[in-house]
Design an enzyme around this catalytic site. Structure first.
Site, mmCIF file in Angstrom:
data_model
loop_
_atom_site.group_PDB
_atom_site.id
_atom_site.type_symbol
_atom_site.label_atom_id
_atom_site.label_comp_id
_atom_site.label_asym_id
_atom_site.label_seq_id
_atom_site.Cartn_x
_atom_site.Cartn_y
_atom_site.Cartn_z
ATOM 1 N N SER A 1 -10.719 71.386 -106.471
ATOM 2 C CA SER A 1 -10.157 72.806 -106.901
ATOM 3 C C SER A 1 -10.814 73.947 -106.071
ATOM 4 O O SER A 1 -11.868 73.805 -105.485
ATOM 5 C CB SER A 1 -10.515 73.173 -108.386
ATOM 6 O OG SER A 1 -10.201 72.024 -109.230
ATOM 7 N N ILE B 1 -7.946 81.890 -111.733
ATOM 8 C CA ILE B 1 -6.941 80.821 -111.435
ATOM 9 C C ILE B 1 -7.472 79.671 -110.736
ATOM 10 O O ILE B 1 -7.923 79.850 -109.551
ATOM 11 C CB ILE B 1 -5.533 81.316 -110.857
ATOM 12 C CG1 ILE B 1 -5.155 82.703 -111.583
ATOM 13 C CG2 ILE B 1 -4.583 80.498 -110.772
ATOM 14 C CD1 ILE B 1 -4.692 82.458 -112.893
ATOM 15 N N GLU B 2 -7.773 78.340 -111.250
ATOM 16 C CA GLU B 2 -7.776 77.327 -110.598
ATOM 17 C C GLU B 2 -6.687 76.690 -110.132
ATOM 18 O O GLU B 2 -5.844 76.301 -110.791
ATOM 19 C CB GLU B 2 -8.775 76.422 -111.592
ATOM 20 C CG GLU B 2 -9.342 75.053 -110.771
ATOM 21 C CD GLU B 2 -10.037 74.349 -111.909
ATOM 22 O OE1 GLU B 2 -10.693 73.267 -111.784
ATOM 23 O OE2 GLU B 2 -10.167 74.864 -113.145
ATOM 24 N N ILE B 3 -6.616 76.418 -109.081
ATOM 25 C CA ILE B 3 -5.469 75.155 -108.127
ATOM 26 C C ILE B 3 -6.005 74.134 -107.886
ATOM 27 O O ILE B 3 -6.990 74.038 -107.029
ATOM 28 C CB ILE B 3 -4.899 76.041 -107.315
ATOM 29 C CG1 ILE B 3 -4.304 77.433 -107.700
ATOM 30 C CG2 ILE B 3 -3.570 75.543 -106.529
ATOM 31 C CD1 ILE B 3 -3.825 78.504 -106.415
#
Length: 131
Positions: A113, A124-126
């Site tokens: 992540s 916001i974690e992607i």
């Protein structure tokens, strides 16, 4: 009893910046629809089989959360491409990564992540699924 998440609601204090982030930076599609009480035109960000409905602070639709607050969300999205490409895109659009990449525990597996903040300071974690 519960199968999956259909949508969630994001409250923003910065409508145009929020729309820019979720469409230009994250690549979601903006759609308009009629909903709420009373029925009015609303906006949502579509991606995959989910969506994020948009509320504007002070102009929320009923029913709503008890204390709708910009900046109170912590969301994790699984990318549709390798995380390396996500990082390259964020650099291209000049959006700062505040942490990562790093290993985390997702809902079904380990994930790799990065973290950014949207214009309302939501975290916001992607992520990409670790294989």
């Amino acid at each position: 009893m519960i199968d999956h998440l259909d949508h969630l609601v994001l409250t923003t204090g910065h409508e145009s910046a929020c729309i820019d982030f979720y469409t230009r930076v994250l690549g979601m599609r903006l759609e308009s629809f009629i909903g709420g009480t009373p029925p009015v035109e609303r906006k949502a960000f579509k991606f995959g089989n989910q969506k994020i409905n948009l509320h504007i602070k002070g102009k929320e639709f009923e029913p709503k959360a008890d204390l709708p607050t910009p900046g109170s969300l912590d969301l994790c999205f699984i990318a549709d491409r390798p995380l390396k490409e996500v990082i390259e895109h964020l650099q291209t659009v000049n959006w700062p990564i505040i942490e990562g990449p790093g290993m985390r525990t997702g809902a079904t597996s380990k994930i790799n992540s990065i973290y950014v903040r949207d214009p309302d300071q939501n975290l916001i974690e992607i992520s990409e699924i670790w294989r």
